[in-house]
Design an enzyme around this catalytic site. Structure first.
Site, mmCIF file in Angstrom:
data_model
loop_
_atom_site.group_PDB
_atom_site.id
_atom_site.type_symbol
_atom_site.label_atom_id
_atom_site.label_comp_id
_atom_site.label_asym_id
_atom_site.label_seq_id
_atom_site.Cartn_x
_atom_site.Cartn_y
_atom_site.Cartn_z
ATOM 1 N N ASP A 1 37.703 43.939 26.909
ATOM 2 C CA ASP A 1 36.892 44.651 25.919
ATOM 3 C C ASP A 1 37.419 46.073 25.751
ATOM 4 O OD1 ASP A 1 34.926 44.859 24.034
ATOM 5 O OD2 ASP A 1 33.286 45.182 25.456
ATOM 6 N N GLY B 1 28.861 46.804 28.729
ATOM 7 C CA GLY B 1 28.714 45.381 28.956
ATOM 8 C C GLY B 1 27.774 45.197 30.128
ATOM 9 N N PHE B 2 26.900 44.220 30.083
ATOM 10 C CA PHE B 2 25.952 43.904 31.156
ATOM 11 C C PHE B 2 24.736 44.827 31.200
ATOM 12 C CE2 PHE B 2 29.360 41.450 32.943
ATOM 13 C CZ PHE B 2 28.757 40.484 33.712
ATOM 14 N N GLY B 3 24.814 46.071 30.738
ATOM 15 C CA GLY B 3 23.617 46.911 30.849
ATOM 16 C C GLY B 3 23.830 48.359 30.455
ATOM 17 N N LYS C 1 25.224 52.839 36.232
ATOM 18 C CA LYS C 1 25.188 51.688 35.335
ATOM 19 C C LYS C 1 24.230 50.644 35.893
ATOM 20 C CE LYS C 1 28.417 48.206 33.771
ATOM 21 N NZ LYS C 1 29.825 47.854 33.901
ATOM 22 N N GLY D 1 24.683 55.651 27.449
ATOM 23 C CA GLY D 1 25.442 54.619 26.766
ATOM 24 C C GLY D 1 24.980 53.225 27.115
#
Ligand SMILES: *[C@@H]1O[C@H](CO)[C@@H](O)[C@H](O)[C@H]1NC(C)=O
Ligand SMILES: *[C@@H]1O[C@H](CO)[C@@H](O)[C@H](O)[C@H]1NC(C)=O
Length: 629
Positions: free
Chosen positions: A460, A346-348, A364, A343
């Site tokens: 979010d 947000g951020f990466g 992540k 996936g």
């Protein structure tokens, strides 16, 4: 007149008896679970180790009975087979009861963990533990055991739940500040009828072991607090970890004259708390100390793991966030290969990784470039490491060294909610599963907003940020964009961080940020769950309008049940109920912001409307909540 005196006498006698029976009870109902009581390895028998255990027991008994202590430790540290023993009883027990509970515990612990050199037994009234190493300052949140008691027949259930949650929250906040780390309190629940009679009273207790730090006491109790959320609205529950004990019940288990006045320890709002934490988050020194502490902890736990078989049960693995080596994560994800990618958050990007050939985790990788973003990473780690809620994804650890910064989370086999609604697993969720998911998300967000010690706004909330575990329980993910709530609750943010379709208009347009931004996103997610439609890409002729516009229109026309996903068998739900769920979703997306409910109000509404039976039972309490909250 005579009769009158007689009845008074009877009442007095009865009250005395009740108090007496509460007070002269060593409370030896056992809470620790079989399988979690014994640890370590076979110490052999008869051996010096157990002679030492006996010696510590004798020492403890003397401290309890002669010095009238309620918390004591004793050790035989200089022996070749050292023993460290800790005992604690609840402060409301008399000395005789405390010793009685201790006696039961020593007999039990010998019987249960015959030859193990690590053991613990936990009761309503007391806690006994020994190990071959010192453990007095450990809280072992990961090894906590919960027990829910009673059943859901408490009157005014919704009001009761709110009152009980508040009581536990206050106890968790106050107890670390109280000298002996102990507090008991009670609260009455009013049923909301015209007479406003108390329908039930909730009793609560919080206690930390005397050797943990004040900060760890708080951490431990907040963990217990979030674990107990799962027990409500049952009539009782307890959570016991190495460092603390938290309990609530509708049946009194202590006498009224033992009650602690916790009010002076509660700071009206938690705003000073928030400031402290924001300041802490910014302070580079405290951050450095934290990283050093983590490193030291990691080193020592690694060392212990190899040279001390006492940790065979993985005790250390369960504490705190782990610091992973960059190269281990790199090989776990096959060099962050496309095939492992699961996936984009947000951020990466997020990868599936297999660590030590067995543990599956979600990795992540953060695209961190600027020092501002680096600070964000660090505050994210600090924050998330302490979030413990069953509807929020768990952070296992991180890797700050190496070329990129990485967070490691628990892995959810089922993936994200959107794929079940309008992706390749479309149509597989039943009505009941959907309602459970909605309630779980609401509980998770309510925890982040109001029950965690700082207010976290997710910013979010969307279906692709909700993961499902094996039982289809939702776990809110991706705090990449989470920030602490500024003391000025509706300030202008410099950076817009949301997703089109889920973002509240006041935030998208003016940058006004409040918890109600998440309420809005939640409302849109609920509509998606009920309809099986993507909020931005409606199927068929509805392409010209968003799901939300369509929902409002059909609500105004009274045709909102048309919104329900056609893949759900209409026999699975009640139309009135379905309408109520849509109404709740729409309430969450109202403007102005003040019209939107808070997430804890949403939880109460959902609990009440989720089933027709519930709705009937809780009519009174709903009124109470709508009037008073
Ligand atoms: C420890 O005390 C128990 C109970 O008094 C006794 O049965 C046991 O033999 C003692 N163990 C050792 C090793 O002395
Ligand atoms: C629930 O608990 C109450 C009080 O403990 C008891 O009287 C009642 O029978 C219980 N109900 C069920 C369904 O177990």
């Amino acid at each position: 007149m005579k009769r009158w005196w007689k009845s008074i006498a009877v009442v007095v006698l009865a009250v005395t008896l009740v108090i007496e029976s509460v007070m002269s009870d060593p409370q030896t109902n056992k809470l620790s679970k079989p399988g979690r009581e014994c640890s370590g390895f076979d110490a052999g028998s008869p051996s010096e180790f157990f002679r030492n255990v006996n010696a510590t027991f004798a020492d403890l008994r003397r401290q309890l009975s002669v010095q009238k202590k309620h918390f004591a430790t004793a050790e035989q540290a200089s022996s070749a087979n050292p023993v460290y023993t800790l005992f604690q009883c609840r402060d409301y027990l008399s000395t005789a009861d405390c010793v009685a509970c201790f006696n039961v515990a020593t007999v039990d612990i010998r019987n249960i963990c015959k030859l193990n050199n690590g053991a613990r037994v936990i009761y309503d009234g007391c806690f006994l533990r020994y190990e071959l190493r010192t453990f007095y300052t450990e809280i072992e949140l990961g090894l906590s055991s919960e027990e829910c008691r009673g059943n859901g027949t408490v009157p005014a259930q919704a009001a009761y739940t709110l009152v009980a949650v508040q009581l536990l929250k206050d106890l968790a906040e106050a107890t670390p500040k109280i000298k002996n780390f102990f507090a008991v309190a009670k609260r009455q629940v009013f049923d909301g009828g015209p007479s406003a009679k108390a329908s039930v009273t909730v009793y609560g207790l919080a206690q930390c072991t005397g050797t943990v730090s004040q900060g760890d006491c708080g951490k431990c109790l907040w963990g217990g607090y979030s674990n107990l959320q799962g027990c409500l609205p049952q009539s009782g529950g307890s959570s016991a970890a190495g460092g603390c004990f938290l309990r609530y019940s509708v049946t009194p288990f202590f006498a009224d004259n033992d009650i602690t006045n916790i009010t002076p320890y509660l700071q009206g709002g938690s705003s000073s708390n928030k400031t402290a934490i924001i300041a802490g988050g910014v302070g580079a020194i405290s951050l450095l100390l934290l990283l050093i502490a983590l490193l030291l902890w990691y080193r020592s736990s690694q060392k212990r793991r190899t040279d001390n078989r006492g940790d065979i049960l993985g005790v250390t693995k369960l504490q705190g966030p782990t610091i992973y080596k960059y190269k281990d994560l790199k090989s776990a994800t096959k060099n962050f290969s496309e095939e492992c990618k699961i996936g984009e958050g947000g951020f990466g990007d997020v990868y599936k990784g297999i660590i030590s050939n067995e543990n599956i985790v979600a990795v992540k990788k953060l695209e961190v470039r600027t020092s501002k973003e680096k600070a964000d990473f660090e505050s994210e780690v600090r924050l998330i490491a302490n979030v413990h809620h069953r509807n929020i994804i768990r952070l296992l650890g991180c890797s700050g060294k190496g070329p990129v910064q990485i967070l490691v989370y628990e892995y959810m086999e089922n993936g994200s909610l959107d794929t079940f609604l309008y992706g390749n697993k479309r149509g597989t969720l039943s009505w009941k599963q959907r309602i459970d998911i909605i309630l779980g998300i609401a509980r998770g967000l309510a925890y982040l907003h109001e029950q965690f010690h700082v207010c976290i706004i997710h910013r979010d909330v969307k279906s692709s940020n909700i993961l499902l575990d094996d039982d289809f329980q939702p776990k809110i993910a991706d705090f990449g964009l989470a920030r602490l709530l500024p003391t000025d609750q509706s300030h202008l943010t410099t950076r817009f961080a949301g997703t089109l379709g889920y973002t509240a208009p006041e935030y998208a347009i003016n940058g006004h940020l409040s918890e109600k931004v998440d309420t809005y996103g939640f409302g849109v997610v609920v509509l998606e769950i009920l309809s099986g439609q993507n909020c931005n890409k409606m199927k068929n002729e509805l392409l010209t309008q968003s799901l939300l516009e369509y929902a409002w229109k059909s609500y105004n026309n009274g045709t909102h049940e048309d919104l329900i996903d056609g893949t759900i068998d209409s026999g699975e739900y009640n139309v009135e109920n379905a309408k109520k769920m849509i109404e709740i979703a729409l309430k969450c997306t109202q403007s102005p912001v003040s019209l939107r409910p808070t997430m804890s109000e949403v939880v109460v509404m959902l609990v009440n409307y989720a089933s027709p039976e519930q709705q009937k039972i809780n009519k009174d309490s709903v009124k109470y909540i709508e009037d008073d909250v």
